[in-house]
Scaffold this motif. Structure first.
Motif, mmCIF file in Angstrom:
data_model
loop_
_atom_site.group_PDB
_atom_site.id
_atom_site.type_symbol
_atom_site.label_atom_id
_atom_site.label_comp_id
_atom_site.label_asym_id
_atom_site.label_seq_id
_atom_site.Cartn_x
_atom_site.Cartn_y
_atom_site.Cartn_z
ATOM 1 N N UNK A 4 38.221 44.064 11.261
ATOM 2 C CA UNK A 4 37.011 45.003 10.655
ATOM 3 C C UNK A 4 37.466 46.285 10.743
ATOM 4 N N UNK A 5 38.409 46.813 11.886
ATOM 5 C CA UNK A 5 38.888 47.913 12.148
ATOM 6 C C UNK A 5 40.550 48.177 11.780
ATOM 7 N N UNK A 38 31.631 35.898 19.509
ATOM 8 C CA UNK A 38 30.523 36.331 20.018
ATOM 9 C C UNK A 38 29.772 37.403 19.376
ATOM 10 N N UNK A 39 28.724 38.123 19.731
ATOM 11 C CA UNK A 39 28.074 39.022 19.144
ATOM 12 C C UNK A 39 28.855 40.301 18.773
ATOM 13 N N UNK A 40 29.888 40.508 19.642
ATOM 14 C CA UNK A 40 30.723 41.574 19.494
ATOM 15 C C UNK A 40 31.793 41.129 18.207
ATOM 16 N N UNK A 41 31.907 40.049 17.997
ATOM 17 C CA UNK A 41 33.223 39.641 17.103
ATOM 18 C C UNK A 41 32.467 38.857 15.944
ATOM 19 N N UNK A 42 31.188 38.757 15.831
ATOM 20 C CA UNK A 42 30.601 37.919 14.672
ATOM 21 C C UNK A 42 31.010 38.234 13.356
ATOM 22 N N UNK A 43 30.928 39.674 13.260
ATOM 23 C CA UNK A 43 31.432 40.140 11.671
ATOM 24 C C UNK A 43 32.658 39.750 11.160
ATOM 25 N N UNK A 44 33.864 39.584 11.792
ATOM 26 C CA UNK A 44 34.775 39.220 11.294
ATOM 27 C C UNK A 44 35.032 37.718 11.183
ATOM 28 N N UNK A 45 34.293 37.097 12.147
ATOM 29 C CA UNK A 45 34.137 35.468 12.029
ATOM 30 C C UNK A 45 33.375 35.065 10.890
ATOM 31 N N UNK A 46 32.361 35.797 10.735
ATOM 32 C CA UNK A 46 31.379 35.401 9.442
ATOM 33 C C UNK A 46 32.173 35.660 8.094
ATOM 34 N N UNK A 47 33.081 36.800 8.258
ATOM 35 C CA UNK A 47 33.777 37.230 6.999
ATOM 36 C C UNK A 47 35.033 35.861 6.693
ATOM 37 N N UNK A 48 35.576 35.476 7.876
ATOM 38 C CA UNK A 48 36.330 34.433 7.748
ATOM 39 C C UNK A 48 35.859 33.304 7.235
ATOM 40 N N UNK A 49 34.932 32.899 7.650
ATOM 41 C CA UNK A 49 34.270 31.687 7.126
ATOM 42 C C UNK A 49 33.759 31.881 5.644
ATOM 43 N N UNK A 50 33.462 32.968 5.388
ATOM 44 C CA UNK A 50 33.116 33.175 3.795
ATOM 45 C C UNK A 50 34.251 33.083 3.122
ATOM 46 N N UNK A 51 35.146 33.598 3.627
ATOM 47 C CA UNK A 51 36.683 33.674 2.606
ATOM 48 C C UNK A 51 36.986 32.149 2.511
ATOM 49 N N UNK A 52 36.682 31.435 3.599
ATOM 50 C CA UNK A 52 37.023 30.038 3.620
ATOM 51 C C UNK A 52 36.375 29.108 2.532
ATOM 52 N N UNK A 53 34.996 29.527 2.650
ATOM 53 C CA UNK A 53 34.147 28.882 1.678
ATOM 54 C C UNK A 53 34.297 28.990 0.455
#
Length: 118
Positions: A4-5, A38-53
């Motif tokens: 994200x940065x 973790x909480x700190x890295x959740x945004x890129x994790x969720x973005x990657x999962x959304x892309x996968x879906x």
């Protein structure tokens, strides 16, 4: 890689030195993660999962052999992504030990999500 940065060298140091790198799996549909979820890295994790879906066909892979830790919310994001798939399944390869434990506690019958242990 999902980041994200404008991180240097594709890595983003976060609070406490937490880093998460996520990129495509070569040769098959899926993503590979490295670092901590973790909480700190959740945004890129969720973005990657959304892309996968969005790209999901029949089977998608999530390779976690280089992930040292996944918090409960990170596992929840994985489960919610699997539940939202139109069909098929998601195979999680080499998850940290807490992933199957949390899934067993909160989503014991989730058949769309398979574990391929370490």
């Amino acid at each position: 890689m999902v980041d994200p940065s404008q991180a240097v060298d594709g890595r983003e140091p976060r609070r406490g030195g937490t880093v998460l790198e996520v990129g495509p799996l070569p040769g098959r549909p899926g993503i590979r993660a490295r670092g901590e979820i973790s909480e700190v890295t959740r945004s890129p994790w969720e973005a990657a999962l959304a892309g996968l879906a969005r790209q999901h066909a029949d089977v998608s892979y999530v390779e976690l052999s280089e992930v040292g830790f996944v918090d409960v919310a990170g596992v929840a994001a994985l489960a919610v992504t699997a539940l939202g798939l139109p069909g098929g399944r998601m195979v999680v390869e080499h998850p940290p030990p807490q992933v199957p434990r949390v899934l067993g506690l909160f989503w014991p019958g989730l058949r769309r999500l398979e574990m391929a242990p370490r």
